[in-house]
Design a protein around this motif. Structure first.
Motif, short mmCIF file in Angstrom:
data_model
loop_
_atom_site.label_atom_id
_atom_site.label_comp_id
_atom_site.label_asym_id
_atom_site.label_seq_id
_atom_site.Cartn_x
_atom_site.Cartn_y
_atom_site.Cartn_z
N LEU A 91 0.82 -1.21 0.00
CA LEU A 91 0.00 0.00 0.00
C LEU A 91 0.85 1.26 0.00
CD1 LEU A 91 -2.77 -1.09 2.55
CD2 LEU A 91 -2.95 -0.95 0.07
N GLN A 92 1.98 1.22 0.72
CA GLN A 92 2.88 2.37 0.73
C GLN A 92 3.52 2.57 -0.65
OE1 GLN A 92 3.03 4.31 3.38
NE2 GLN A 92 4.40 5.78 2.36
N ALA A 93 3.78 1.47 -1.33
CA ALA A 93 4.35 1.59 -2.68
C ALA A 93 3.36 2.23 -3.64
CB ALA A 93 4.75 0.19 -3.18
N GLN A 94 2.08 1.90 -3.48
CA GLN A 94 1.07 2.53 -4.33
C GLN A 94 0.99 4.03 -4.05
OE1 GLN A 94 -2.95 1.28 -3.63
NE2 GLN A 94 -3.65 1.91 -5.67
N LYS A 95 1.04 4.43 -2.77
CA LYS A 95 1.02 5.86 -2.45
C LYS A 95 2.26 6.56 -2.98
CE LYS A 95 -1.81 5.70 1.73
NZ LYS A 95 -1.87 6.00 3.19
N TRP A 96 3.40 5.87 -2.92
CA TRP A 96 4.64 6.49 -3.42
C TRP A 96 4.57 6.69 -4.93
CZ3 TRP A 96 8.34 4.34 -6.76
CH2 TRP A 96 9.51 5.08 -6.89
N MET A 97 4.06 5.69 -5.63
CA MET A 97 3.91 5.84 -7.08
C MET A 97 2.93 6.95 -7.41
SD MET A 97 3.79 1.84 -8.22
CE MET A 97 3.32 2.28 -9.88
N TYR A 98 1.84 7.04 -6.67
CA TYR A 98 0.83 8.05 -6.95
C TYR A 98 1.36 9.45 -6.63
CZ TYR A 98 -3.33 10.92 -6.20
OH TYR A 98 -4.27 11.93 -6.22
N GLY A 99 2.08 9.57 -5.51
CA GLY A 99 2.61 10.88 -5.13
C GLY A 99 3.77 11.33 -5.99
N GLY A 100 4.54 10.40 -6.53
CA GLY A 100 5.69 10.79 -7.34
C GLY A 100 5.33 11.26 -8.72
N LEU A 101 4.09 11.03 -9.14
CA LEU A 101 3.65 11.44 -10.48
C LEU A 101 2.61 12.55 -10.40
CD1 LEU A 101 3.23 7.85 -12.01
CD2 LEU A 101 5.16 9.41 -12.33
N ASP A 102 2.76 13.45 -9.41
CA ASP A 102 1.75 14.48 -9.20
C ASP A 102 1.76 15.54 -10.29
OD1 ASP A 102 4.20 15.37 -8.53
OD2 ASP A 102 3.63 16.31 -6.64
N THR A 103 2.79 15.53 -11.13
CA THR A 103 2.85 16.54 -12.19
C THR A 103 1.96 16.18 -13.38
OG1 THR A 103 4.80 15.42 -13.12
CG2 THR A 103 5.18 17.22 -11.54
N ASN A 104 1.57 14.93 -13.50
CA ASN A 104 0.78 14.48 -14.64
C ASN A 104 -0.37 13.63 -14.12
OD1 ASN A 104 -0.27 13.27 -17.01
ND2 ASN A 104 1.73 13.45 -18.03
N VAL A 105 -1.60 14.11 -14.32
CA VAL A 105 -2.77 13.39 -13.81
C VAL A 105 -2.96 12.07 -14.56
CG1 VAL A 105 -5.25 13.54 -13.44
CG2 VAL A 105 -3.83 15.57 -13.16
N LEU A 106 -2.65 12.05 -15.84
CA LEU A 106 -2.85 10.82 -16.61
C LEU A 106 -1.92 9.71 -16.11
CD1 LEU A 106 -4.21 9.35 -18.94
CD2 LEU A 106 -2.44 10.28 -20.47
N LEU A 107 -0.66 10.08 -15.85
CA LEU A 107 0.26 9.09 -15.31
C LEU A 107 -0.16 8.64 -13.92
CD1 LEU A 107 3.72 10.51 -16.48
CD2 LEU A 107 2.41 8.62 -17.45
N GLN A 108 -0.70 9.57 -13.13
CA GLN A 108 -1.22 9.19 -11.81
C GLN A 108 -2.35 8.18 -11.94
OE1 GLN A 108 -2.16 12.97 -9.88
NE2 GLN A 108 -0.56 12.55 -8.36
N TYR A 109 -3.22 8.43 -12.89
CA TYR A 109 -4.33 7.51 -13.09
C TYR A 109 -3.83 6.14 -13.54
CZ TYR A 109 -8.33 5.28 -15.33
OH TYR A 109 -9.30 4.38 -15.71
N MET A 110 -2.87 6.11 -14.45
CA MET A 110 -2.34 4.84 -14.92
C MET A 110 -1.69 4.07 -13.77
SD MET A 110 -3.19 4.57 -18.06
CE MET A 110 -2.19 3.14 -18.44
N LEU A 347 -10.32 -2.84 -12.24
CA LEU A 347 -10.21 -1.63 -13.05
C LEU A 347 -11.36 -0.66 -12.76
CD1 LEU A 347 -8.79 -0.09 -15.36
CD2 LEU A 347 -10.22 -1.38 -16.96
N ILE A 348 -12.58 -1.18 -12.66
CA ILE A 348 -13.74 -0.33 -12.40
C ILE A 348 -13.64 0.32 -11.03
CG2 ILE A 348 -16.23 -0.33 -12.08
CD1 ILE A 348 -16.39 -2.55 -14.17
N ILE A 349 -13.32 -0.48 -10.00
CA ILE A 349 -13.26 0.05 -8.64
C ILE A 349 -12.11 1.05 -8.50
CG2 ILE A 349 -12.89 -0.57 -6.22
CD1 ILE A 349 -14.33 -3.17 -6.74
N SER A 350 -10.97 0.75 -9.08
CA SER A 350 -9.84 1.67 -9.00
C SER A 350 -10.14 2.98 -9.72
CB SER A 350 -8.59 1.02 -9.61
OG SER A 350 -8.28 -0.18 -8.93
N THR A 351 -10.84 2.91 -10.82
CA THR A 351 -11.19 4.14 -11.54
C THR A 351 -12.12 5.01 -10.72
OG1 THR A 351 -10.93 2.98 -13.66
CG2 THR A 351 -12.18 5.03 -13.67
#
Length: 849
Positions: A91-110, A347-351
């Motif tokens: 779970l911490q790895a997911q937060k790290w990936m999400y926080g490290g891509l804060d400059t691009n919303v599309l990459l955050q979503y991916m 995919l649906i729930i994460s979206t």
């Protein structure tokens, strides 16, 4: 008289043993066992002997229950802590990936969508390849296993590995899934594997009854080490897995669960996650005045609403599964693409939970643990209207939205998480539903608490004292009520107290949980019973709400009357017809088709073995050998044949030492008749003894040279020989027959039948009247009767009070006449019967059921 005689005999035996020891001089010079003689040599001999004796003592102590329970608790605590550490890392790895891509919303979503999809897909694929039995919760299967049903591959090592790794990946993905149910299964597998390992130290670990008791304790350990709640874990495991609980297992469950919870929390302190041993979700509610009596109606509303919500959750979960199975096109497609369904759901729930998207209205960035910490918070969110105040509250900021208030966020969270959790628990991965339901209930309670705080901003006035509303207390009540409604348990209240570390809200929690159970049990089965029905596992529903009219139903109203049976004087052709016409696992053995006296039951496998042995090639070769010997003039004489038969029937020992020891004969041959004719031509089998039924015949194996004779018979000759063999009378001497199967009389009430089936773990019982077989009742008929659908094939449907109206005429003149006729016929045929007032006591050795 008997007690004094036994005591005097024991005293005499002790005195005689002491006298013999004095005569032999054993007391003068102690001897070492022969295996210890090699250790007695030298100056260190006594030390070596003492060390060896201590080693043997310790090995013998390994087999005791407390050692087993300590090992079980220790292993499960290590597994639980290691899994929590791995899940937190994911779970911490997911937060790290999400926080490290804060400059691009599309990459955050991916990153936000791809990460859980990969983990769920891996979990589903790994579980499907290694052990498909690890899919799901595990509590329904354990409930079935503890009832005595054998489920293959559910308690093996590979299932354990698949469950642990699959559950770690599933929970590490952040999906709304729980781990309490799978941990019950994991603990049970751990107990089974430990029993198999410790069987090296003692054979009693292979005892089936003892293993069942250890599994009951393991279920408590699974909940105890999951939430560090030993008391609630024991009570919860009893409620969800047992209909009748043996009190002797009570201390085992508490001992193992307490030790496991202690080690689990000590490991958290050792890893510096906690300063000391505390509750997982520690609350700091007001102790001097936790709630006002005027708030009790609000708590009752939470309980009633949670009851309806729990029933709706179970209904929605079952309908989703049934929809997938009934749609043949979808089902066929998903069977080919097994990983598509879990990936699509993830995919649906994460979206929908993506924080910059729709997730901002439902605190989508919070994990389940963070969500519970915020919902149990003491502060009132309704008053926190300025965003600056939320900056100091850390993760509470997730519940604030600039364009909506906290009520909208809570409502959206409850509605979305409700169907998401019901859908996510259908994914074919190891997962439970307790924790998601627990979180939803906490959110609903928080919504009611915030509403109360908004309606009474200054609190409720009592004797000029003002006490503000504590919404966190409402969240605790809602969590216990909804989880109790879904699982049909009351012990969730105790689990909540151990999770929060406070018992201040014991009265509101108990009121809400009881009301929620009352509503939910009257509407839907529990989630685990629903899964049992979906998987079509053998189960027995409870006599719960709305089943009062079932007390007037009797066994004769629901039993199957047209059943297949085996007679004592039947032919092998009859056995063949019985096997082809029924799928019953146990067939009743009756005296004859006319009397229908039940003598016992024989398993279907035994009947098949009798038929296979009669038509086996070995018997055909023996027939050819005897025919060849007769042609050469070496036929055995009739007196020798009669001598062999009489010797075999009179011998009490089996011919082969490898065969199992025959059971004690329950029927006696009162008068013996000479066996002048061969068994194939005999017709009087009425007085046959069960001793001969349990003994095994020794057949002479043909030699390799005689095997060549088998090729000389044409297919037509083989068919003719088999037809001749089928026309012979059955010899039950090599079959294992149960002389005392479970029986019920036709006037037994449905309630008593349900109690007997639940207590003894039966799957069928024969129904008799004056010793005669009249029908059979199984789990299927009993389930139909309880569920109110007495329309199955072979089930006699009668008016509700038919048995009650006929109760006054139960002993009619026809029954009395039949009883007298039966008694006279048995006296004529020397069948076993109860001795009269002047009968011999030695004849009353048969076992009645």
């Amino acid at each position: 008289m008997y007690g004094r005689y036994t005591q005097d005999l024991g005293t005499f035996a002790k005195d005689e043993a002491a006298r013999l020891r004095l005569q032999e001089g054993d007391t003068a010079r102690p001897r070492h066992p022969s295996e210890l003689l090699e250790y007695t040599q030298g100056r260190c001999g006594p030390c070596r002997v003492c060390a060896l004796q201590c080693q043997r003592f310790l090995i013998s102590k390994v087999g005791e229950d407390w050692v087993f329970l300590i090992l079980l608790g220790l292993v499960m605590a290590l597994v639980s802590w290691a899994m929590d550490f791995a899940i937190a890392t994911c779970l911490q790895a997911q937060k790290w990936m999400y926080g490290g891509l804060d400059t691009n919303v599309l990459l955050q979503y991916m990153a936000w969508v791809t990460y859980p999809t990969v983990l769920i897909t891996f979990s589903a694929g790994f579980t499907q390849i290694l052990a498909p039995q690890a899919v799901g919760s595990g509590i329904p299967e354990m409930k079935t296993i503890l009832r005595g049903v054998v489920l293959k591959e559910y308690l093996t090592l590979k299932t354990f590995v698949a469950k642990v790794i699959g559950l770690t990946c599933a929970l590490g993905s952040g999906m709304p899934l729980g781990k309490e149910g799978p941990f019950v299964h994991i603990a049970s597998m751990c107990a089974a594997l430990l029993s198999r390992f410790l069987s090296l130290f003692g054979g009693f670990y292979e005892n089936e009854a003892r293993n069942i008791e250890m599994l009951a304790a393991a279920c408590a350990v699974g909940v105890g080490c999951c939430f560090a709640a030993p008391i609630g874990g024991v009570l919860f495991s009893i409620e969800v897995t047992s209909t009748f609980f043996a009190v002797r297992n009570y201390w085992r469950g508490f001992f193992a669960a307490t030790f496991s919870a202690f080690i689990f929390r000590v490991l958290a302190v050792w890893n510096k996650d906690e300063e000391t041993i505390t509750a997982l979700f520690k609350t700091r509610f007001r102790l001097d005045f936790p709630f006002d009596l005027q708030e009790l109606p609000a708590f009752a509303v939470i309980g009633i609403a949670s009851g309806f919500g729990g029933a709706l959750f179970v209904y929605l979960n079952r309908k989703i599964v049934q929809f997938m199975r009934r749609q043949k096109t979808i089902n066929r497609f998903l069977m080919k693409k097994r990983l598509l369904f879990p990936a699509l759901v993830t995919l649906i729930i994460s979206t929908l939970t993506f924080p910059p998207g729709f997730g901002q209205f439902m605190a989508g960035q919070l994990t389940q643990k963070d969500t519970l910490v915020t919902l149990f918070d003491n502060q009132t969110w309704a008053k926190q209207g300025i965003s600056d105040e939320f900056e100091y509250l850390g993760i509470l900021e997730a519940w604030l939205h600039p364009r909506s208030n906290v009520f909208v966020t809570l409502v959206v969270f409850i509605l979305m998480k409700f169907w998401m959790s019901a859908l996510a628990t259908t994914i074919p991965v190891p997962c439970g539903a307790f924790m998601p339901v627990f979180v939803i209930g906490a959110a609903f309670g928080r919504l009611v608490g915030e509403s109360m705080a908004a309606w009474f901003p200054d609190g409720i006035h009592t004797d000029s004292n003002i006490y503000r509303i504590v919404p966190g207390g409402y969240a605790v009540v809602g969590a216990a009520a909804l989880s109790g409604a879904v699982t049909h348990t009351v012990s969730t209240a105790v689990i909540v107290f151990e999770l929060t570390g406070q018992i201040s809200h014991i009265l509101p929690v108990m009121i809400a949980v009881i009301l929620a159970n009352a509503v939910a049990q009257s509407l839907q089965p529990s989630l685990y019973d629903s899964i049992i029905r979906i998987k079509k596992l053998p189960y027995l529903p409870e006599l719960g709400w709305g089943h009062q009219e079932k007390y007037n139903v009797r066994v004769e109203d629901i039993m199957v009357r047209d059943i297949r049976y085996v007679t004592l004087n039947c032919k092998y052709r009859d056995l063949q017809q019985v096997l082809h016409s029924t799928k019953m696992k146990n067939l009743p053995l009756v005296e004859s088709a006319e009397s229908m006296i039940l003598l016992g039951s024989i398993e279907r496998t035994q009947v098949g073995a009798l038929l296979s042995n009669q038509l086996s090639p070995h018997r055909r070769l023996l027939t050819l050998r005897q025919k060849a010997l007769s042609e050469d003039g070496h036929r055995l004489s009739d007196p020798s044949i009669r001598f062999q038969i009489s010797t075999e029937t009179s011998s009490g020992t089996p011919a082969r030492p490898a065969l199992r020891k025959p059971l004690k004969p329950a029927l006696k041959r009162v008068s013996s008749s000479p066996a002048d004719s061969p068994p194939a031509g005999s017709t009087d089998h009425t007085g046959i003894a069960l001793k001969s039924l349990f003994c095994a015949n020794a057949t002479t194996e043909p030699t390799e040279e005689e095997m060549i004779l088998g090729d000389k018979m044409t297919p037509t000759e083989i068919l003719e020989w088999e037809e001749q063999q089928l026309d012979q009378l059955v010899d039950f001497s090599s079959a294992k027959i149960d002389p005392a199967p479970f029986q019920l009389v036709e006037h037994t009430s449905l309630h008593k039948t349900h109690t007997i089936f639940s207590l003894l773990g039966l799957d069928h019982a024969f129904v008799t009247s004056i010793g005669r077989l009249v029908g059979m009742v199984s789990l299927k008929e009993l389930r139909k009767a309880i569920e109110g659908s007495l329309t199955g094939k072979g089930v006699k449907v009668r008016p509700p009070l038919a048995s009650f109206r006929d109760s006054t005429a139960s002993t009619t003149e026809a029954d009395t006449t039949a009883l007298h006729q039966l008694w006279d016929r048995h006296q004529h045929h020397h069948m076993p019967r109860e001795a009269g007032p002047g009968g011999d006591d030695d004849d009353d050795t048969t076992k009645g059921q």
